[in-house]
Write an enzyme that holds these catalytic residues in place. Structure first.
Site, PDB file in Angstrom:
ATOM      1  N   GLU A   1      -2.577 -34.838  23.908  1.00  0.00           N
ATOM      2  CA  GLU A   1      -1.751 -33.656  23.665  1.00  0.00           C
ATOM      3  C   GLU A   1      -1.324 -32.973  24.956  1.00  0.00           C
ATOM      4  OE1 GLU A   1      -3.455 -31.173  20.615  1.00  0.00           O
ATOM      5  OE2 GLU A   1      -3.482 -32.830  19.160  1.00  0.00           O
TER       6      GLU A   1
ATOM      7  N   HIS B   1      -4.128 -29.568  18.200  1.00  0.00           N
ATOM      8  CA  HIS B   1      -5.508 -29.254  18.556  1.00  0.00           C
ATOM      9  C   HIS B   1      -5.608 -28.300  19.740  1.00  0.00           C
ATOM     10  CE1 HIS B   1      -5.811 -33.126  16.398  1.00  0.00           C
ATOM     11  NE2 HIS B   1      -6.914 -32.608  15.915  1.00  0.00           N
TER      12      HIS B   1
ATOM     13  N   ARG C   1     -32.278 -43.228  25.608  1.00  0.00           N
ATOM     14  CA  ARG C   1     -33.284 -42.193  25.444  1.00  0.00           C
ATOM     15  C   ARG C   1     -33.926 -42.332  24.063  1.00  0.00           C
ATOM     16  NH1 ARG C   1     -29.216 -38.944  28.023  1.00  0.00           N
ATOM     17  NH2 ARG C   1     -29.993 -37.979  29.941  1.00  0.00           N
TER      18      ARG C   1
ATOM     19  N   ARG D   1     -32.964 -40.337  35.873  1.00  0.00           N
ATOM     20  CA  ARG D   1     -33.792 -41.063  34.918  1.00  0.00           C
ATOM     21  C   ARG D   1     -34.914 -41.853  35.597  1.00  0.00           C
ATOM     22  NH1 ARG D   1     -30.972 -42.069  30.181  1.00  0.00           N
ATOM     23  NH2 ARG D   1     -32.864 -43.113  29.441  1.00  0.00           N
TER      24      ARG D   1
END
Length: 275
Positions: free
Chosen positions: A85, A15, A173, A227
């Site tokens: 990785e 990846h 949310r 928030r």
């Protein structure tokens, strides 16, 4: 992937498309591939080593010390792949660098949150270990981040983060047309009452894997939203970038100090005065 070796450490990783020697020093882990250059702009120098899917890697130096950066995309699954990785090609220290939403009123937009531990409200780390295993930041990484923030004069908060799999429902949310899962507000209030500082989406998986594998990891995020107050501004990402970069250099200096003192761990008795 290259070669016929059965040892995954001998291969270019599928990846991240990196091999042994392609990363140097601690690896900073932002989500956004475009953020890697924002981070590297405060370095002495850098070059691109790989770019594949969401994973973009630069390597260079900060204050004369080696450092690398690899983007991970959004969320714990891709962040865990990066840690897996990168560790296989030699990385042993990781700092998540990102943005977050504060859930305590006193944590202002533009401040930094330095994570000491994380609530594992994501599923990736549960694939590795039982759910009550702690996602704890390494003490040396926390020390390096705090030292860097103090030296740079940035406002920061030290404490527990909640990492989630969902930006919307997982962070209480509303979704489409105002959808909310049952007890969404109660779940948010429970975290607030427990003193949790912020929401983000990768730190707990990164720190859980690091704990299992004997690696060092931590996280620093710039607050984009609060928030409680309803404030939202996408600014200040350079603060987290420079704090993490300086912390990476401090980790290298810690390691030399430990080696010179014959110590296995850095501690307050090993002076930072000359750094």
């Amino acid at each position: 992937m290259t070669g016929d070796s059965e040892d995954p450490n001998d291969e270019v990783q599928y990846h991240v498309e990196l091999g042994e020697g392609d990363v140097d020093g601690p690896v900073l882990l932002p989500g956004d591939p475009d953020r890697v250059e924002v981070i590297a702009e405060c370095w002495d120098d850098y070059e691109e080593r790989a770019r594949h899917r969401e994973y973009r890697t630069l390597a260079g130096s900060y204050d004369g010390e080696p450092v690398s950066v690899t983007s991970t995309g959004i969320g714990a699954p891709s962040a865990a792949i990066a840690v897996e990785e990168l560790a296989r090609v030699g990385a042993d220290s990781f700092i998540r660098v990102g943005s977050c939403g504060a859930i305590q009123e006193e944590v202002a937009v533009g401040d930094l949150v330095i994570t000491t531990a994380a609530v594992r409200q994501e599923g990736t780390s549960e694939e590795y270990v039982r759910e009550d295993y702690p996602a704890a930041a390494h003490d040396e990484v926390v020390t390096a981040l705090v030292t860097a923030a103090e030296r740079l004069g940035y406002d920061y908060h030290l404490g527990v983060t909640c990492s989630t799999d969902s930006f919307y429902a997982g962070q209480s949310r509303p979704g489409l047309d105002g959808f909310q899962r049952a007890r969404a507000e109660e779940r948010l209030e429970e975290l607030q009452e427990a003193g949790v500082l912020n929401f983000e989406m990768e730190a707990s998986a990164i720190m859980t894997l690091a704990g299992l594998y004997g690696l060092r990891a931590g996280a620093v995020c710039t607050v984009y939203a609060n928030r409680v107050t309803g404030e939202f501004r996408t600014e200040g990402e350079e603060k987290a970038a420079e704090t993490a970069s300086m912390a990476a250099a401090l980790l290298a200096k810690m390691d030399r100090t430990k080696a010179e003192a014959g110590a296995d761990r850095w501690h307050a008795g090993l002076s930072l005065d000359d750094w």
